[in-house]
Design an enzyme around this catalytic site. Structure first.
Site, PDB file in Angstrom:
ATOM      1  N   ASP A  65       0.878  -1.165   0.000  1.00  0.00           N
ATOM      2  CA  ASP A  65       0.000   0.000   0.000  1.00  0.00           C
ATOM      3  C   ASP A  65       0.926   1.228   0.000  1.00  0.00           C
ATOM      4  OD1 ASP A  65      -2.330   1.609   0.447  1.00  0.00           O
ATOM      5  OD2 ASP A  65      -1.734   1.752   2.548  1.00  0.00           O
ATOM      6  N   ASP A  91      -0.024   5.029   1.065  1.00  0.00           N
ATOM      7  CA  ASP A  91      -0.180   5.982   2.168  1.00  0.00           C
ATOM      8  C   ASP A  91      -0.141   5.286   3.523  1.00  0.00           C
ATOM      9  OD1 ASP A  91      -0.432   7.993   0.357  1.00  0.00           O
ATOM     10  OD2 ASP A  91      -2.615   7.948   0.346  1.00  0.00           O
ATOM     11  N   GLY A 137      -7.898   5.135   4.479  1.00  0.00           N
ATOM     12  CA  GLY A 137      -8.032   3.935   3.655  1.00  0.00           C
ATOM     13  C   GLY A 137      -9.179   3.987   2.658  1.00  0.00           C
ATOM     14  N   ARG A 170     -11.074   8.309  -2.808  1.00  0.00           N
ATOM     15  CA  ARG A 170     -11.422   9.734  -2.711  1.00  0.00           C
ATOM     16  C   ARG A 170     -12.935   9.981  -2.752  1.00  0.00           C
ATOM     17  NH1 ARG A 170      -8.650  12.543  -7.822  1.00  0.00           N
ATOM     18  NH2 ARG A 170      -6.831  11.393  -7.155  1.00  0.00           N
ATOM     19  N   SER A 188      -4.751   5.251  -4.594  1.00  0.00           N
ATOM     20  CA  SER A 188      -4.368   6.613  -4.977  1.00  0.00           C
ATOM     21  C   SER A 188      -4.289   6.772  -6.489  1.00  0.00           C
ATOM     22  CB  SER A 188      -2.999   6.942  -4.370  1.00  0.00           C
ATOM     23  OG  SER A 188      -2.501   8.133  -4.933  1.00  0.00           O
ATOM     24  N   ASN A 248      -2.588   9.325  -7.589  1.00  0.00           N
ATOM     25  CA  ASN A 248      -1.324  10.050  -7.745  1.00  0.00           C
ATOM     26  C   ASN A 248      -0.144   9.154  -7.400  1.00  0.00           C
ATOM     27  OD1 ASN A 248      -2.610  12.697  -8.216  1.00  0.00           O
ATOM     28  ND2 ASN A 248      -3.283  12.481  -6.109  1.00  0.00           N
ATOM     29  N   ASP A 284      -1.723  -0.626   6.055  1.00  0.00           N
ATOM     30  CA  ASP A 284      -1.869   0.026   7.362  1.00  0.00           C
ATOM     31  C   ASP A 284      -3.325   0.326   7.720  1.00  0.00           C
ATOM     32  OD1 ASP A 284      -2.257   2.131   5.492  1.00  0.00           O
ATOM     33  OD2 ASP A 284      -1.855   3.557   7.108  1.00  0.00           O
TER      34      ASP A 284
HETATM   35 CA    CA Z   1      -2.893   3.210   3.656  1.00  0.00          CA
END
Ligand code: CA
Length: 238
Positions: free
Chosen positions: A16, A18, A54, A57, A122, A124, A176
């Site tokens: 993952d 972020d 998690g 968007r 994501s 990005n 996470d």
């Molecule tokens: Ca994450």
């Protein structure tokens, strides 16, 4: 021989982004905060961390809006504004923003010929990996553009595994967030949760962080978990 068998158990690690590789979580929070302030929506770090971590968007925006009704056109405009704020902030990202332990783990995996992929919601992701200076480690990047169903659906991880040509039961997910752990389990992959136990209790293995953690340590923990009969549910023998 035992070492060979153990090492062949995991052929790919899918990360993952972020909260695992870097902490763009804080930049996301700042971008949502700016949008919420401009729209007069009560918001703080607690609301962000309690409900939006998690989420992709679109779902994060729905959570932020709560009962407030907006048209799909307004929704797109709000998302575009939030993303603009985020891109302004992440332009400052560099190698120093890697979370502790991730740089050495990537180097070790690469040296051990383990495939490395990204499995992130994501949109990005590639830009972030470039800014962090680690894009060259990745054999495949599955991001918010890769599949229609994002986490907790298993699709982004299954897409990464298929593109690498590795069967799910030989993949290890590093996550996470609960939604990501659920996605990894639904994909019938091994799941390493990085963060507090109470948030990640469903994962096969849990570590508070990757700081000082070597690939050998992780393999040993997987071995231990296998002895406890914790393993991905699959019809395929591993
Ligand atoms: Ca994450």
């Amino acid at each position: 021989m035992a070492t060979l068998e153990r090492n062949s158990l995991i052929a790919a690690v899918i990360f993952d982004l972020d909260g695992v590789i870097t902490n763009t979580v804080y930049f996301h929070y700042l971008s949502w905060q700016r949008l919420a302030d401009e729209e007069g929506i009560p918001f703080d770090r607690q609301i962000h961390d309690g409900g939006m971590l998690g989420l992709n968007r679109e779902d994060a925006l729905c959570y932020l809006l709560g009962d407030r009704q907006v048209s799909s056109c307004q929704q797109q405009l709000l998302l575009a504004r939030k993303n603009d704020y985020y891109l302004e902030l992440i332009n400052e990202l560099n190698n120093e923003h890697l979370l502790p332990g991730i740089g050495s783990l990537l180097t070790e995996l690469h040296a051990a010929n383990i495939k490395i992929a990204l499995g992130s919601s994501s949109k990005n992701a590639e830009l972030v990996l470039q800014l962090l200076g680690i894009e060259h480690f990745f054999d495949f990047i599955a991001d918010g553009y890769s599949v229609p169903n994002l986490k907790p659906a298993p699709d982004v991880f299954l897409h990464a595994a298929e593109s690498l040509g590795i069967s799910p039961s030989h993949c290890l997910i590093v996550e996470d967030a609960p939604a990501g752990v659920a996605a990894g389990l639904a994909a019938q992959m091994w799941v390493l949760g990085v963060g507090p136990y109470e948030r990640l209790a469903q994962a096969h293995l849990i570590l508070p962080s990757l700081a000082g953690v070597s690939w050998t340590d992780i393999l040993a923990k997987i071995d231990y978990s296998r002895n406890l009969h914790k393993q991905p549910v699959s019809t395929e023998s591993i």
